[in-house]
Design a protein around this motif. Structure first.
Motif, PDB file in Angstrom:
ATOM      1  N   LEU A   4      53.315  48.758  40.629  1.00 58.95           N
ATOM      2  CA  LEU A   4      52.399  48.080  41.530  1.00 58.95           C
ATOM      3  C   LEU A   4      52.615  48.552  42.967  1.00 58.95           C
ATOM      4  O   LEU A   4      51.650  48.815  43.692  1.00 58.95           O
ATOM      5  N   THR A   5      53.862  48.676  43.369  1.00 56.85           N
ATOM      6  CA  THR A   5      54.171  49.109  44.732  1.00 56.85           C
ATOM      7  C   THR A   5      53.661  50.528  44.979  1.00 56.85           C
ATOM      8  O   THR A   5      53.090  50.824  46.037  1.00 56.85           O
ATOM      9  N   ARG A   6      53.863  51.418  44.010  1.00 56.85           N
ATOM     10  CA  ARG A   6      53.374  52.789  44.158  1.00 56.85           C
ATOM     11  C   ARG A   6      51.855  52.828  44.246  1.00 56.85           C
ATOM     12  O   ARG A   6      51.273  53.601  45.015  1.00 56.85           O
ATOM     13  N   THR A   7      51.186  51.996  43.471  1.00 55.21           N
ATOM     14  CA  THR A   7      49.729  51.942  43.505  1.00 55.21           C
ATOM     15  C   THR A   7      49.244  51.451  44.861  1.00 55.21           C
ATOM     16  O   THR A   7      48.283  51.991  45.426  1.00 55.21           O
ATOM     17  N   LEU A   8      49.920  50.429  45.395  1.00 54.75           N
ATOM     18  CA  LEU A   8      49.533  49.906  46.706  1.00 54.75           C
ATOM     19  C   LEU A   8      49.798  50.912  47.818  1.00 54.75           C
ATOM     20  O   LEU A   8      49.104  50.910  48.842  1.00 54.75           O
ATOM     21  N   GLU A   9      50.778  51.769  47.631  1.00 54.65           N
ATOM     22  CA  GLU A   9      51.003  52.819  48.625  1.00 54.65           C
ATOM     23  C   GLU A   9      49.818  53.764  48.695  1.00 54.65           C
ATOM     24  O   GLU A   9      49.543  54.354  49.744  1.00 54.65           O
ATOM     25  N   ARG A  10      49.095  53.894  47.587  1.00 55.67           N
ATOM     26  CA  ARG A  10      47.915  54.763  47.573  1.00 55.67           C
ATOM     27  C   ARG A  10      46.673  54.048  48.101  1.00 55.67           C
ATOM     28  O   ARG A  10      45.911  54.618  48.862  1.00 55.67           O
ATOM     29  N   THR A  11      46.460  52.798  47.682  1.00 57.13           N
ATOM     30  CA  THR A  11      45.253  52.107  48.137  1.00 57.13           C
ATOM     31  C   THR A  11      45.399  51.570  49.562  1.00 57.13           C
ATOM     32  O   THR A  11      44.409  51.409  50.263  1.00 57.13           O
ATOM     33  N   GLY A  12      46.632  51.268  49.981  1.00 59.40           N
ATOM     34  CA  GLY A  12      46.858  50.777  51.339  1.00 59.40           C
ATOM     35  C   GLY A  12      46.570  49.303  51.511  1.00 59.40           C
ATOM     36  O   GLY A  12      47.390  48.561  52.045  1.00 59.40           O
ATOM     37  N   VAL A  13      45.406  48.835  51.072  1.00 58.32           N
ATOM     38  CA  VAL A  13      45.027  47.425  51.187  1.00 58.32           C
ATOM     39  C   VAL A  13      44.312  47.001  49.908  1.00 58.32           C
ATOM     40  O   VAL A  13      43.821  47.838  49.152  1.00 58.32           O
ATOM     41  N   LEU A  14      44.235  45.687  49.699  1.00 57.46           N
ATOM     42  CA  LEU A  14      43.472  45.109  48.603  1.00 57.46           C
ATOM     43  C   LEU A  14      42.530  44.071  49.199  1.00 57.46           C
ATOM     44  O   LEU A  14      42.974  43.040  49.714  1.00 57.46           O
ATOM     45  N   GLN A  15      41.240  44.353  49.161  1.00 50.22           N
ATOM     46  CA  GLN A  15      40.280  43.414  49.737  1.00 50.22           C
ATOM     47  C   GLN A  15      40.215  42.141  48.900  1.00 50.22           C
ATOM     48  O   GLN A  15      40.260  42.178  47.672  1.00 50.22           O
ATOM     49  N   ILE A  16      40.105  41.009  49.588  1.00 53.91           N
ATOM     50  CA  ILE A  16      40.048  39.693  48.955  1.00 53.91           C
ATOM     51  C   ILE A  16      38.619  39.169  49.004  1.00 53.91           C
ATOM     52  O   ILE A  16      37.931  39.308  50.018  1.00 53.91           O
ATOM     53  N   ASP A  17      38.167  38.602  47.911  1.00 53.73           N
ATOM     54  CA  ASP A  17      36.860  37.950  47.890  1.00 53.73           C
ATOM     55  C   ASP A  17      36.956  36.747  46.958  1.00 53.73           C
ATOM     56  O   ASP A  17      37.669  36.794  45.946  1.00 53.73           O
ATOM     57  N   SER A  18      36.226  35.699  47.281  1.00 46.85           N
ATOM     58  CA  SER A  18      36.362  34.449  46.529  1.00 46.85           C
ATOM     59  C   SER A  18      35.568  34.430  45.231  1.00 46.85           C
ATOM     60  O   SER A  18      35.787  33.550  44.389  1.00 46.85           O
ATOM     61  N   VAL A  19      34.631  35.357  45.057  1.00 50.95           N
ATOM     62  CA  VAL A  19      33.806  35.347  43.847  1.00 50.95           C
ATOM     63  C   VAL A  19      34.684  35.555  42.613  1.00 50.95           C
ATOM     64  O   VAL A  19      35.460  36.504  42.554  1.00 50.95           O
ATOM     65  N   ASN A  20      34.538  34.685  41.632  1.00 55.74           N
ATOM     66  CA  ASN A  20      35.412  34.716  40.450  1.00 55.74           C
ATOM     67  C   ASN A  20      34.595  34.745  39.161  1.00 55.74           C
ATOM     68  O   ASN A  20      35.019  34.228  38.137  1.00 55.74           O
ATOM     69  N   VAL A  21      33.421  35.347  39.214  1.00 50.20           N
ATOM     70  CA  VAL A  21      32.576  35.409  38.021  1.00 50.20           C
ATOM     71  C   VAL A  21      33.207  36.300  36.947  1.00 50.20           C
ATOM     72  O   VAL A  21      32.969  36.104  35.756  1.00 50.20           O
ATOM     73  N   LEU A  22      34.041  37.251  37.370  1.00 53.63           N
ATOM     74  CA  LEU A  22      34.747  38.116  36.433  1.00 53.63           C
ATOM     75  C   LEU A  22      36.257  37.989  36.636  1.00 53.63           C
ATOM     76  O   LEU A  22      36.975  37.483  35.790  1.00 53.63           O
ATOM     77  N   GLN A  23      36.747  38.470  37.772  1.00 59.43           N
ATOM     78  CA  GLN A  23      38.145  38.379  38.171  1.00 59.43           C
ATOM     79  C   GLN A  23      38.177  38.511  39.687  1.00 59.43           C
ATOM     80  O   GLN A  23      37.335  39.190  40.277  1.00 59.43           O
ATOM     81  N   ARG A  24      39.116  37.841  40.342  1.00 57.61           N
ATOM     82  CA  ARG A  24      39.224  37.939  41.794  1.00 57.61           C
ATOM     83  C   ARG A  24      39.318  39.405  42.226  1.00 57.61           C
ATOM     84  O   ARG A  24      39.970  40.229  41.576  1.00 57.61           O
ATOM     85  N   ALA A  25      38.669  39.719  43.348  1.00 54.08           N
ATOM     86  CA  ALA A  25      38.502  41.103  43.773  1.00 54.08           C
ATOM     87  C   ALA A  25      39.824  41.841  43.953  1.00 54.08           C
ATOM     88  O   ALA A  25      39.921  43.029  43.636  1.00 54.08           O
ATOM     89  N   HIS A  26      40.854  41.166  44.469  1.00 46.92           N
ATOM     90  CA  HIS A  26      42.100  41.867  44.778  1.00 46.92           C
ATOM     91  C   HIS A  26      42.889  42.253  43.532  1.00 46.92           C
ATOM     92  O   HIS A  26      43.757  43.122  43.594  1.00 46.92           O
ATOM     93  N   PHE A  27      42.597  41.611  42.398  1.00 49.86           N
ATOM     94  CA  PHE A  27      43.290  41.982  41.166  1.00 49.86           C
ATOM     95  C   PHE A  27      42.700  43.243  40.532  1.00 49.86           C
ATOM     96  O   PHE A  27      43.398  43.975  39.830  1.00 49.86           O
ATOM     97  N   MET A  28      41.418  43.500  40.755  1.00 53.31           N
ATOM     98  CA  MET A  28      40.719  44.537  40.006  1.00 53.31           C
ATOM     99  C   MET A  28      41.135  45.970  40.337  1.00 53.31           C
ATOM    100  O   MET A  28      41.286  46.793  39.429  1.00 53.31           O
ATOM    101  N   PRO A  29      41.309  46.356  41.628  1.00 55.29           N
ATOM    102  CA  PRO A  29      41.703  47.753  41.894  1.00 55.29           C
ATOM    103  C   PRO A  29      43.017  48.142  41.230  1.00 55.29           C
ATOM    104  O   PRO A  29      43.198  49.308  40.855  1.00 55.29           O
ATOM    105  N   LEU A  30      43.923  47.193  41.070  1.00 52.13           N
ATOM    106  CA  LEU A  30      45.185  47.488  40.390  1.00 52.13           C
ATOM    107  C   LEU A  30      44.948  47.706  38.900  1.00 52.13           C
ATOM    108  O   LEU A  30      45.513  48.618  38.298  1.00 52.13           O
TER     109      LEU A  30
END
Length: 376
Positions: A4-30
């Motif tokens: 997870l840490t290595r992945t975040l080093e590549r993406t830099g940030v994880l955008q947050i959004d409250s919409v939960n129709v599928l999965q919270r936005a910050h979980f999906m890029p990982l």
């Protein structure tokens, strides 16, 4: 956690959004990069000491590495200098200071905790913020409060920065505005690989910060002069571009991933179109009758192309991943449907959904239905 840490080093940030129709936005890029993983890892990284991530307005609302906190100090001061009237609370100027004292003495709290039961109203698509919430957001933007965690209702739990940010990070020397601008551009270039100046400014929303906007040009030029960024031209791009010196160009790309609307690969829509010839707009805020593809549509990356898009919904009560629409892009390869079906099965499993239901909307739906039925 290392992955997870290595992945975040590549993406830099994880955008947050409250919409939960599928999965919270910050979980999906990982998930798109790691596959099925325990979302508790991200909660632990952002909500427990020693924190690896902290929430701030780094892109939009986003999780960022904790070491970026000192880099954001100039942005925090910029917000503070605008005053709390910017947040629409001019009739109660003492409220931010009072709330700060309340949290200092009483510990972490949500806006609802401190509202003392004040009613909120709901108009249009979202909740109207109370005066307390506006004041807390001002303090958050100004860096006087941080976010200790999100509660089960996805509300921010505010606390003092010294109780959230590791002490060794807070003790670091504050970078100059020029140094901070260089660092943000450097990180954006590492995440994007190749990008225009606009792309680099947008990654950490530097164009929205009065503190950074005048520093972008000189900071970018210094990175070029130091050899960190290499000026390049990209076929089909109208603007000059910059290549990070550490980029490794693969001989072949064999990606297969569903992408959240808030994934860094597609969140800048003009860049998405110039890279993939893929016109993409999120239609959450479009009236249903005017939507073209659906409410929560995810692009599907296959190889080095975006070949399809699917409108998804998690029916948690029925334990089903619903594909409300499936659309192939022009020239999509013949194996698009089976590859997409595999990704959907992996997504459903990760979300603990036992079934996949394909609706009839979209030109890819019949082939996708056949693939899902065959696997079932």
């Amino acid at each position: 956690m290392r992955t997870l840490t290595r992945t975040l080093e590549r993406t830099g940030v994880l955008q947050i959004d409250s919409v939960n129709v599928l999965q919270r936005a910050h979980f999906m890029p990982l998930f798109s990069r790691m596959g099925a993983y325990d979302v508790g890892l991200l909660d632990r990284a952002a909500g427990q000491a020693p924190r690896r991530l902290v929430e701030y307005w780094a892109h939009c609302a986003a999780y960022m590495p904790v070491e970026l906190w000192p880099v954001m100090v100039h942005r925090m001061r910029d917000h503070a200098s605008r005053g709390h009237t910017w947040f629409g609370i001019p009739d109660d100027p003492g409220l931010p200071a009072a709330l700060l004292r309340e949290i200092e003495q009483g510990g972490p709290a949500t806006a609802r905790d401190l509202d003392d039961g004040l009613p909120r109203t709901r108009d249009n698509w979202g909740w109207n913020w109370s005066k307390t919430k506006k004041a807390l957001e001002f303090l958050f933007f100004a860096g006087e409060l941080s976010v200790a965690r999100r509660n089960t209702a996805f509300e921010r739990v505010y606390d003092l920065p010294e109780r959230v940010i590791p002490s060794h990070v807070l003790a670091r020397p504050e970078p100059t505005l020029f140094e901070a601008s260089r660092e943000l551009l450097r990180r954006a270039a590492r995440s994007y690989g190749v990008a225009t100046e606009f792309d680099l400014r947008d990654y950490y929303r530097m164009q929205h910060s009065r503190a950074h906007i005048e520093q972008v040009g000189p900071a970018l030029q210094s990175l070029v002069e130091d050899g960190e960024l290499l000026p390049v031209t990209v076929e089909g791009w109208r603007r000059p571009a910059y290549l990070h010196r550490d980029v490794k160009v693969p001989r072949k790309v064999e990606a297969r991933a569903l992408l959240s609307p808030f994934d860094p690969l597609v969140w800048q829509r003009e860049r998405t179109e110039s890279l993939f010839d893929f016109f993409y707009r999120i239609e959450i805020y479009v009236p249903e009758a005017k939507r073209v593809h659906g409410y929560y549509v995810l692009p599907f990356l296959l190889g080095d192309r975006i070949v399809a898009r699917v409108d998804l919904k998690a029916d948690r009560r029925g334990s089903a991943l619903q594909i409300l629409g499936a659309y192939a892009e022009p020239g999509a390869p013949s194996h698009t449907a089976p590859a997409l079906a595999q990704s959907l099965r992996e997504l459903a499993s990760w979300l603990d959904l036992t079934d996949i239901e394909v609706a009839g909307r979209g030109d890819l739906a019949p082939a996708l239905t056949a693939e899902v039925q065959q696997s079932a």
